[in-house]
Design a protein around this motif. Structure first.
Motif, mmCIF file in Angstrom:
data_model
loop_
_atom_site.group_PDB
_atom_site.id
_atom_site.type_symbol
_atom_site.label_atom_id
_atom_site.label_comp_id
_atom_site.label_asym_id
_atom_site.label_seq_id
_atom_site.Cartn_x
_atom_site.Cartn_y
_atom_site.Cartn_z
ATOM 1 N N ALA A 124 15.328 9.802 -15.257
ATOM 2 C CA ALA A 124 15.170 8.417 -14.809
ATOM 3 C C ALA A 124 15.146 7.563 -16.066
ATOM 4 O O ALA A 124 14.175 7.599 -16.830
ATOM 5 C CB ALA A 124 13.888 8.257 -14.005
ATOM 6 N N LEU A 125 16.201 6.820 -16.307
ATOM 7 C CA LEU A 125 16.380 6.145 -17.581
ATOM 8 C C LEU A 125 16.082 4.654 -17.496
ATOM 9 O O LEU A 125 16.327 4.008 -16.482
ATOM 10 C CB LEU A 125 17.821 6.345 -18.066
ATOM 11 C CG LEU A 125 18.261 7.796 -18.275
ATOM 12 C CD1 LEU A 125 19.719 7.846 -18.709
ATOM 13 C CD2 LEU A 125 17.386 8.492 -19.292
ATOM 14 N N THR A 126 15.561 4.122 -18.599
ATOM 15 C CA THR A 126 15.313 2.696 -18.706
ATOM 16 C C THR A 126 16.601 1.973 -19.067
ATOM 17 O O THR A 126 17.612 2.600 -19.439
ATOM 18 C CB THR A 126 14.259 2.414 -19.784
ATOM 19 O OG1 THR A 126 14.800 2.804 -21.067
ATOM 20 C CG2 THR A 126 12.978 3.205 -19.525
ATOM 21 N N GLU A 127 16.564 0.660 -19.001
ATOM 22 C CA GLU A 127 17.736 -0.133 -19.377
ATOM 23 C C GLU A 127 18.099 0.111 -20.841
ATOM 24 O O GLU A 127 19.282 0.200 -21.189
ATOM 25 C CB GLU A 127 17.450 -1.612 -19.134
ATOM 26 C CG GLU A 127 18.638 -2.521 -19.406
ATOM 27 C CD GLU A 127 18.355 -3.972 -19.081
ATOM 28 O OE1 GLU A 127 19.107 -4.840 -19.567
ATOM 29 O OE2 GLU A 127 17.384 -4.234 -18.345
ATOM 30 N N ARG A 128 17.093 0.243 -21.708
ATOM 31 C CA ARG A 128 17.338 0.493 -23.128
ATOM 32 C C ARG A 128 18.042 1.838 -23.327
ATOM 33 O O ARG A 128 18.986 1.949 -24.113
ATOM 34 C CB ARG A 128 16.014 0.462 -23.889
ATOM 35 C CG ARG A 128 16.135 0.748 -25.388
ATOM 36 C CD ARG A 128 14.746 0.842 -26.034
ATOM 37 N NE ARG A 128 14.834 1.132 -27.452
ATOM 38 C CZ ARG A 128 14.939 0.223 -28.404
ATOM 39 N NH1 ARG A 128 14.973 -1.066 -28.071
ATOM 40 N NH2 ARG A 128 15.004 0.569 -29.673
ATOM 41 N N GLN A 129 17.585 2.849 -22.616
ATOM 42 C CA GLN A 129 18.180 4.183 -22.744
ATOM 43 C C GLN A 129 19.617 4.196 -22.220
ATOM 44 O O GLN A 129 20.501 4.829 -22.808
ATOM 45 C CB GLN A 129 17.311 5.197 -22.002
ATOM 46 C CG GLN A 129 15.951 5.411 -22.656
ATOM 47 C CD GLN A 129 14.940 6.062 -21.743
ATOM 48 O OE1 GLN A 129 15.131 6.126 -20.506
ATOM 49 N NE2 GLN A 129 13.846 6.559 -22.306
ATOM 50 N N LEU B 106 14.627 11.678 -24.216
ATOM 51 C CA LEU B 106 14.200 10.308 -23.912
ATOM 52 C C LEU B 106 13.825 9.541 -25.176
ATOM 53 O O LEU B 106 14.170 8.357 -25.328
ATOM 54 C CB LEU B 106 13.040 10.338 -22.929
ATOM 55 C CG LEU B 106 13.360 10.912 -21.544
ATOM 56 C CD1 LEU B 106 12.099 11.004 -20.684
ATOM 57 C CD2 LEU B 106 14.427 10.083 -20.837
ATOM 58 N N ASP C 92 15.558 6.178 -26.692
ATOM 59 C CA ASP C 92 14.742 5.001 -27.009
ATOM 60 C C ASP C 92 14.977 4.526 -28.435
ATOM 61 O O ASP C 92 14.898 3.328 -28.731
ATOM 62 C CB ASP C 92 13.249 5.322 -26.825
ATOM 63 C CG ASP C 92 12.804 5.208 -25.381
ATOM 64 O OD1 ASP C 92 13.419 4.409 -24.635
ATOM 65 O OD2 ASP C 92 11.862 5.908 -24.986
#
Length: 233
Positions: free
Chosen positions: A205-210, A111, A115
Motif C-alpha cells: 500500500a503505497l503513498t503518493e510520494r512512493q 518502503l 520514501d
C-alpha cells in the motif's frame, strides 16, 4: 504449417499465464526451456547460455522459445514470430516489488527506499529488454548485464526499444489480452489464457510520494508503453 514462436516474457506482464497456454500447444521436446531445464534452474528460466546451446543442437525440433531474455534471443530460433506483452509501468513495477518481497526482500527496506526517492530494483525494465545496446550474439554479452547496466543515452535506448517493438509480429497489453488470442488464432494457435503465478501475499500500500518515486524511475517505460498504445490504436 504453424510458425515457430518466441515469447519475449517481460516480468510481471501476465506472461506466465500466456506461456502456460502456449506450452499446451506443443510437445515437450518442442519447447525451450522445457520443464526439466526449469527444474534444474530452481523453477526459473535457465541461464541464456544454456538456452543458446540447446538451440544450437536442437533448432530443427524447437517450435516455442520463451523466457526473461533480451529480444535479441529471437535470432537464435530460425524463422520464428515474436510475441511481446507490455504493461502499464507503475503497476508492473509494483507487482515486481510485491514478488520480490514474497521471495524474501524486506518490506520495510522497500518502503524506506521509495520514501528516500530510490527504486530498490532495476528501472525501465521493459525498455531494457527491447532497447538496451545488447545482443546475445556478441562475444562479450555475459560481461554486459543489460538489466543492471547504467543507461548512458536514455533517448537512444527508448528509440531502439520503440523501433524493435515495431518489428514484433504480435504485440499486446496486459490490460487487454483478448487481441492476443485473436492474433494467435490467425496463425493456427487456439489458446485460452488463464491466470497463473499470481502473488497471493500482502500487497504494498503505497503513498503518493512512493508512487512518484516509481514513476520517476520508469519514465522511459511510460513513453514506451504509450508508443505501444498508439501502435495498437
Amino acid at each position: 504449417m504453424k510458425p515457430k514462436l518466441f515469447f519475449c516474457h517481460l516480468p510481471k506482464t501476465a506472461g506466465t499465464s500466456v506461456r502456460t497456454a502456449l506450452e499446451e500447444q506443443f510437445r515437450p521436446f518442442e519447447v525451450v526451456p522445457d520443464k526439466w531445464m526449469k527444474e534444474r534452474s530452481a523453477g526459473d528460466y535457465p541461464h541464456p547460455a544454456v538456452v543458446m546451446t540447446t538451440l544450437a543442437h536442437q533448432n530443427n525440433f524447437v517450435k516455442f522459445l520463451c523466457g526473461h531474455y533480451h529480444l535479441s534471443m529471437r535470432n537464435f530460433l530460425d524463422g520464428c514470430l515474436s510475441i511481446l506483452i507490455l504493461r502499464e509501468p507503475v503497476q508492473r513495477t509494483i507487482s515486481n516489488l510485491n514478488d520480490k518481497i514474497a521471495r524474501g526482500m524486506n518490506r520495510d527496506y522497500v518502503l524506506q527506499s521509495l520514501d528516500s526517492g530510490i527504486l530498490p530494483m532495476e528501472n525501465n525494465v521493459m525498455c531494457r529488454y527491447l532497447g538496451a545496446d545488447f545482443d546475445y550474439a556478441s562475444p562479450d554479452w555475459e560481461s554486459r548485464p543489460f538489466l543492471e547496466m547504467p543507461i548512458k543515452d536514455p533517448q537512444a535506448m527508448l528509440e531502439r526499444a520503440i523501433s524493435n517493438m515495431k518489428t514484433v509480429e504480435i504485440l499486446c497489453l496486459t490490460e487487454d489480452l483478448q487481441p492476443l488470442e485473436r492474433r494467435l488464432s490467425q496463425y493456427g494457435y487456439d489458446i485460452s489464457i488463464g491466470r497463473h503465478n499470481e502473488n497471493l501475499g500482502e500487497k504494498l500500500a503505497l503513498t503518493e510520494r512512493q508512487m512518484k518515486t516509481i514513476q520517476l524511475y520508469n519514465e522511459l517505460d511510460s513513453r514506451l508503453y504509450q508508443a505501444a498504445r498508439s501502435i495498437l490504436g
